[in-house]
Scaffold this active site. Structure first.
Site, PDB file in Angstrom:
ATOM      1  N   ASP A   1      32.484  60.135  43.528  1.00 62.54           N
ATOM      2  CA  ASP A   1      33.853  60.585  43.769  1.00 62.54           C
ATOM      3  C   ASP A   1      34.857  59.446  43.879  1.00 62.54           C
ATOM      4  O   ASP A   1      36.024  59.602  43.521  1.00 62.54           O
ATOM      5  CB  ASP A   1      33.914  61.432  45.043  1.00 62.54           C
ATOM      6  CG  ASP A   1      33.692  60.592  46.302  1.00 62.54           C
ATOM      7  OD1 ASP A   1      32.579  60.033  46.440  1.00 62.54           O
ATOM      8  OD2 ASP A   1      34.605  60.500  47.138  1.00 62.54           O
TER       9      ASP A   1
ATOM     10  N   TYR B   1      34.530  65.224  53.311  1.00 63.07           N
ATOM     11  CA  TYR B   1      35.237  66.272  52.570  1.00 63.07           C
ATOM     12  C   TYR B   1      35.122  67.606  53.289  1.00 63.07           C
ATOM     13  O   TYR B   1      34.675  68.608  52.733  1.00 63.07           O
ATOM     14  CB  TYR B   1      34.710  66.372  51.134  1.00 63.07           C
ATOM     15  CG  TYR B   1      35.117  65.178  50.294  1.00 63.07           C
ATOM     16  CD1 TYR B   1      36.419  65.047  49.831  1.00 63.07           C
ATOM     17  CD2 TYR B   1      34.205  64.166  49.994  1.00 63.07           C
ATOM     18  CE1 TYR B   1      36.811  63.938  49.090  1.00 63.07           C
ATOM     19  CE2 TYR B   1      34.585  63.062  49.244  1.00 63.07           C
ATOM     20  CZ  TYR B   1      35.888  62.961  48.795  1.00 63.07           C
ATOM     21  OH  TYR B   1      36.280  61.860  48.058  1.00 63.07           O
TER      22      TYR B   1
END
Length: 487
Positions: free
Chosen positions: A72, A224
């Site tokens: 990511d 997240y």
């Protein structure tokens, strides 16, 4: 003059102060960045050749193939939630602006397919289970090592019927549905497979409702966490499935579930966590072009959001730095710049197509005005800013040299064949020397509210690139590649 008047004058004064950026070059580099984030075996045409194969056994502890996908950001974890949002935005970029991409269209499709191929693997155990993460983030974030050398846990994490993850599942459904539009003409079989998978994933998300950060909290938080809840993703996923399939079932789903799922929550946010503003913009096109009357409320919310972005209005929802950059407190700012700019540009095009402008009190938000704001953001990112610094690595004469990124900062396998273990990378993390490898196209978190940037590897909020910063930029830069002379 008001604070907002000063800001507007600054923006307009700096607009055009330098020569126009090379948008085509920036677009190419923005897409190349995704090759630097690849996990798994790299293909022969890999352009960032300092990267090598990595994470080749992901999923093996649960007897499933989870090799592939994207890291990511500057770490070595494959987080499914931001990866899915990244993919949705890459696909939306092509859907809206693919005709402006020229030779880069195929590279954009390749970037999308690298993710969707992985999502086919991650959802192979449906309707019972979906894999949403590869790698233990706690051990990973305790190390500074190349992805090629990882010796931390590559445990995989899943959501299932008893431990739901409607948010990550519905976002993945949105990604697959949006991608199915991208490949509809060039690879119809693949497109149909994507759409079929999207319907199955969405059914799973809707049937077993719950937030994945409740089911997997120790492994996804604080990295997240889904702070906004899963409801927005269900509406978002249904919207993309309708756009991809044309099936009115999904419009009916939105209509019958909008109260329960909080569609009236006029939340002016858009990013990997919160889809409300993007949902409103996406559905506003259905109202403008398709005359679907119940969608008028989404158009009204989209209007409110767009008006709140104008720096000259007293009700502005965002701040602007003295140099003219959109600024929102919290995390990496460039993720807000790219995602908000994308919605501004898309909405401007929707207004143009329907021959409309948007009244914002005494101000008229014409499509040209909205595009001017977006153009200023792109100019700022690419070097027309108080520091004369490009925030895209490898673009321009001056760009960040010490980005918060393990693979970029550590010497490559070619230069240092010996393994660099977990803590052995610390000396490269702590040095003030430039990174060993140029991660071409990476856009970092960006400057502070006063346009200041330290180029400090340790300041991850400013110096770390992410896939979801770059994904909306693909569409934005494509537009300005073809519309470089005027707004």
């Amino acid at each position: 003059m008001s604070k907002f008047g000063f800001i507007l004058v600054a923006i307009l004064a700096m607009h055009g102060a330098k020569g126009a950026p090379d948008y085509k070059n920036a677009l190419s580099k923005t897409i190349i960045f995704f090759e630097g984030q690849r996990s798994g075996p790299l293909p022969p045409n890999q352009r960032l050749t300092w990267r090598r194969d990595s994470a080749l056994t992901d999923g093996s502890d649960q007897h499933v193939d989870l090799v592939g996908g994207y890291y990511d950001a500057g770490d070595n974890i494959k987080f499914g939630f931001p990866m899915a949002f990244t993919t949705t935005m890459l696909a939306w970029s092509v859907v809206e602006f693919g005709d402006s991409m020229g030779d880069e269209l195929e590279n954009a499709k390749t970037a999308i397919r690298w993710a969707t191929d992985y999502f086919f693997k991650a959802t192979s155990a449906l309707p019972q289970k979906m894999f949403v993460q590869s790698g233990d983030p706690n051990s990973d974030h305790n190390c500074w090592e190349r992805p090629e050398d990882m010796d931390t846990s590559r445990a995989v994490y899943s959501v299932d019927t008893l431990n739901p993850g409607s948010d990550v599942a519905a976002e993945t459904a949105a990604a697959m549905a949006a991608a199915s539009i991208v490949f509809k003409s060039s690879d119809p079989t693949y497109s149909q497979n994507l759409l079929h998978a999207a319907t199955q994933i969405f059914d799973f998300a809707d049937k077993y409702r719950g937030a994945y950060s409740d089911s997997l909290k120790p492994y996804v938080c604080p990295f997240y966490c889904d702070f906004s809840g899963y409801q927005d993703e269900l509406l978002w996923g249904a919207s993309w499935l309708h756009k991809a399939s044309g099936n009115d079932y999904y419009l009916d789903y939105i209509h019958s579930n909008e109260k329960t799922l909080g569609a009236d929550d006029n939340i002016n946010e858009f990013g990997w966590d919160n889809k409300h503003a993007g949902l409103n913009v996406l559905l506003s096109k259905e109202y403008l072009m398709g005359n679907v009357m119940f969608l008028q409320s989404y158009k009204s919310h989209a209007d409110s959001f767009i008006c709140s972005l104008l720096p000259e209005t007293a009700a502005t929802h965002v701040d602007y730095t003295p140099g003219g950059l959109i600024y929102k407190i919290g995390g990496s700012n460039m993720q807000h710049v790219s995602s908000i700019s994308f919605l501004l540009l898309v909405y401007a095009n929707y207004l143009t197509a329907s021959s409309q402008s948007l009244p914002c009190g005494s101000i008229s938000a014409t499509p040209e005005r909205l595009r001017a704001i977006v153009r200023r953001q792109m100019e700022y990112i690419l070097g027309n800013n108080p520091l004369n610094l490009s925030y895209m690595v490898g673009y321009g004469e001056r760009f960040p040299q010490r980005i918060h990124h393990r693979a970029s900062s550590l010497p490559s396998i070619a230069d240092h064949p010996e393994m660099i273990a977990c803590k052995e990378g610390s000396k490269w993390y702590n040095t003030s020397n430039p990174n060993s490898n140029i991660l071409v196209g990476a856009v970092v978190g960006g400057p502070d509210s006063n346009d200041q940037f330290a180029d400090d590897r340790a300041d991850f909020r400013q110096s770390e690139p992410t896939t979801y910063i770059n994904a909306p930029l693909v569409g934005l830069l494509a537009f300005f590649t073809s519309n470089n002379s005027s707004t």
